[in-house]
Scaffold this active site. Structure first.
Site, short mmCIF file in Angstrom:
data_model
loop_
_atom_site.label_atom_id
_atom_site.label_comp_id
_atom_site.label_asym_id
_atom_site.label_seq_id
_atom_site.Cartn_x
_atom_site.Cartn_y
_atom_site.Cartn_z
N ILE A 52 0.84 -1.20 0.00
CA ILE A 52 0.00 0.00 0.00
C ILE A 52 0.87 1.24 0.00
CG2 ILE A 52 -1.90 -1.17 1.18
CD1 ILE A 52 -1.06 0.30 3.76
N LYS A 100 9.31 -1.84 15.04
CA LYS A 100 8.11 -1.26 15.66
C LYS A 100 7.06 -0.86 14.64
CE LYS A 100 9.75 0.43 20.13
NZ LYS A 100 10.03 1.64 20.94
N GLU A 120 2.32 4.99 10.56
CA GLU A 120 1.30 5.89 11.11
C GLU A 120 1.85 6.77 12.22
OE1 GLU A 120 -2.78 3.73 11.03
OE2 GLU A 120 -1.24 2.20 11.11
MO1 MOS Z 1 -4.22 2.15 9.11
S1 MOS Z 1 -5.68 3.59 9.36
O1 MOS Z 1 -4.37 1.31 10.58
O2 MOS Z 1 -4.81 1.33 7.71
#
Ligand code: MOS
Length: 705
Positions: A414, A666, A670
């Site tokens: 992704i 880790k 995000e």
């Molecule tokens: Mo992310 S919002 O945990 O795909």
């Protein structure tokens, strides 16, 4: 919905089929929370939100299908809608009563008492707006049947979840469903769960006995997929004069849909951040007439850490303390909630390195004191925090006699760089060239991997691939030492390693793979293995095959596990027009082992840019009378462009953590967009003396005194 008129649509040439609630009884409804994000799955007749799908038109051409869809009319028995906070008719429920995931929220000691008697206290409210996913790749689905075998091509962050969820909706055997998603063009949570469209398109393809492809419009993406809901926060902090915190109280409110208890409850993470003394938290789910929200990059921490880190700055100002010093004084290596140790924590190292690089010591703390001509200069900082997650994963790896390697696991590309890091890991572990490794991901025919969510992909899939490569090494080394001939015969397998396509001993003696394979009488060695992280049940892999996923980490293990960072920004606010600019931002981040510094750098840079977007640009506007989104296009939904982004500096802080998972990773996809909005709000305060507590910070909010 009281009636649906399809006459005009049916009369359009090349229209093949129209699905409505009256002819789709084959579609079973699935429950919220299990594999899918929303329980609004039916085409009606009950309408929960504007933009709910009420009909699917299939035609020979996209143009005919679009025209026919436009010509369908419906009548409704109308009721007043409750759009967002402040509306009549909202239903507010304590999250611990309604959410399976969040039955217990952090509490420690008597926070009310501690704050009431604190030498210094603040009591403040913040709010964050609705944000919508706008991935460049739209929410497409293509369904193809061959006999009773269904193949779905859809950008997905969780192919096993989608496969099993669609099978459940169609009441067919999941073994007959394959989901393919080799590359995903923008996801960030929006493609992690099943949305209503997939089973509808699969059913349409079955009825017509030909492939059907859906490409929804950008505007439709606002209502047929999930989004980040607006939140409100009430925070109270108490501290001693010397800056030591004595109490933290945080109550949050989050909008959800009528039927679903979606909630992120970010206090579970914010409560771990500092040595607060006493802690009280509460979260309320506020049910409105909206589509069900869902995951959007750093779902719990983006809104909650924004609020907390703004409050931390307000407290530092009230204490007359430098905001970096205030965080240093309240740093902790144990959980303030239950005393468990952190597996590792480098927050203050991040602050020190970023502050140095930024030149923080040149800051005059007085608001509006720094100026360059007509521009007011503001410097602000805030903490980034993200829970370390790890899930179960399986992998298959094949090593060929010529050194070629194939790695298979149903992970998801992704933009996280999973092809790259799995290639690197296998090449390193099996001692072959990077170019000899082929990685296959994004297909439910491969061994399962968790959802590409919660920033767990590197940790989970690297751990599984590492384990599988090690099984191959063990077989190879065993063959080398038990042979009757060759340089390693009779040696200890523990002394062997793989390098440059050879098995190499401690004494430097080397034997080519071909030789060993030749003696073994095989052309390749293949291994399959399953990785289940500490703290999960052994049947976690069986559940994963079934599309159900459990992850661990964050505050939930024997130790608390978080990646952290510190962000510093300079803003410039025009003294007359109040135009806001961000000429530079510096972030320092620590997240255990970094698999690839280049992909990591990009993730962190992109995260901070998204943070700038959250602070200054992004918000979905809602027509409160009809509960509709009004800026559902990329012209009106503001995001930063190149001209908005100047200098972005990323500092990687070394950190070793042996507790988080075998890979020591880790995860940080995000991490960097957490804290940015607070850092900017804090900098805007420093520039102007005005504290904006409602995101995004736009010019009009700085015009009034
Ligand atoms: Mo992310 S919002 O945990 O795909």
């Amino acid at each position: 919905m009281t009636s649906l008129n399809l006459d005009e649509a049916k009369a359009i040439p090349s229209v093949l089929d129209i699905l409505t609630y009256e002819n789709t009884s084959e579609l079973k409804e699935t429950k919220f929370g299990v594999r899918c994000s929303t329980s609004v799955q039916a085409l009606g007749p009950q309408i929960f939100h504007a933009g709910q799908i009420i009909a699917v038109v299939v035609a020979d051409s996209f143009e005919a299908a679009s025209q026919a869809a436009e010509s369908i009319t419906a009548t409704y028995s109308e009721e007043a809608s409750s759009a967002t906070f402040g509306a009549q008719g909202l239903e507010e429920v304590d999250a611990t009563k309604q959410s399976q995931q969040h039955k217990h929220l952090p509490q420690a000691g008597d926070a009310d008492g501690a704050i009431a008697h604190a030498e210094v206290a603040i009591d403040v409210e913040y709010s964050t707006p609705t944000q919508h996913h706008n991935p460049i790749e739209l929410f497409t689905t293509t369904a193809v049947w061959t006999g009773d075998q269904l193949t779905i091509y859809e950008p997905s962050q969780f192919v096993y979840g989608l496969k099993n969820a669609v099978a459940e909706r169609l009441a067919i055997n999941p073994d007959n469903v394959r989901v393919v998603s080799n590359y995903v063009g923008g996801a960030f949570g929006s493609k992690g769960t099943m949305t209503p469209r997939t089973a509808m398109i699969a059913l349409a393809a079955k009825r017509l006995n030909r492939p059907v492809k859906l490409v929804p419009t950008r505007a439709q993406g606002f209502t047929i997929a999930t989004y980040r809901a607006e939140t409100r926060h009430h925070i109270r902090l108490g501290a001693r004069r010397d800056g030591r915190l004595v109490g933290y109280s945080h109550e949050g409110w989050e909008i959800s849909s009528r039927p679903d208890p979606y909630v992120v409850a970010g206090v579970e993470d914010s409560a771990q951040l500092y040595a607060y003394g006493a802690i009280a938290t509460k979260v309320n789910i506020v049910h409105a007439d909206r589509n069900t929200p869902g995951y959007m990059r750093s779902p719990p921490v983006v809104p909650y850490i924004y609020a907390l880190e703004s409050a931390m700055d307000e407290m530092a100002v009230k204490l007359g303390m430098d905001p970096v010093e205030f965080r240093r004084v309240n740093d902790t290596t144990t959980s303030p909630v239950d005393g468990k140790p952190y597996s590792s924590r480098s927050l203050i190292q991040c602050y020190d390195l970023a502050a140095d690089a930024f030149g923080w010591k040149g800051r005059n703390p007085t608001p509006s004191s720094m100026r360059d001509g007509d521009w007011l200069i503001g410097w602000g900082c805030a903490t980034a925090l993200y829970p370390t997650h790890v899930g179960p994963a399986a992998a298959r790896v094949r090593l060929m006699h010529n050194g070629d390697v194939k790695v298979q696991t149903a992970a998801h590309e992704i933009g996280n760089g999973v092809y790259t890091i799995l290639s690197q890991l296998a090449a390193e572990r099996l001692g072959v060239n990077l170019s000899s490794v082929r990685v296959e991901v994004g297909d439910s025919r491969l061994p399962p991997a968790p959802v590409a969510g919660g920033s767990n992909t590197s940790a989970s899939t690297c751990s599984a691939v590492l384990k599988t490569c090690d099984a191959i090494r063990a077989r190879l080394f065993h063959a080398a030492v038990t042979a009757n001939e060759g340089p390693h015969a009779g040696q200890s397998a523990d002394d062997l390693t793989l390098k440059d396509g050879q098995v190499v001993g401690a004494n430097g003696a080397a034997e080519r793979l071909e030789n060993i394979f030749g003696r073994m009488g095989v052309s390749s060695i293949e291994e399959y293995s399953e990785f289940v992280p500490d703290g999960l049940k052994p049947d976690a892999i069986a559940e994963l095959y079934d599309g159900r996923l459990t992850m661990t980490g964050g505050p939930h293990g024997k130790k608390v596990m978080y990646a952290s960072g510190a962000e510093f920004v300079e803003v410039r606010v025009h003294a007359l027009t109040r135009e806001i600019r961000v000429p530079r931002i510096v972030g320092a981040f620590a997240a255990g082992r970094l698999m690839n510094t280049r992909t990591v750098h990009s993730q962190l840079m992109g995260g901070m840019i998204w943070g700038i977007s959250s602070a200054l640009h992004e918000a979905t506007d809602i027509d409160t009378q009809y509960a509709r989104y009004t800026n559902d296009n990329l012209a009106d939904y503001s995001v930063p462009v190149n001209a908005d982004i100047k200098q972005v500096e990323v500092i990687l802080v070394p950190e070793v953590d042996h507790d988080v998972n075998p890979a020591g990773v880790k995860g940080l996809g995000e991490l960097a967009n957490v804290g940015t909005a607070a850092a900017i709000a804090n900098a805007v305060y420093h520039a102007t003396g005005k504290r904006v507590r409602d995101l995004p910070i736009r010019i009009e909010k700085l015009l009034t005194a």
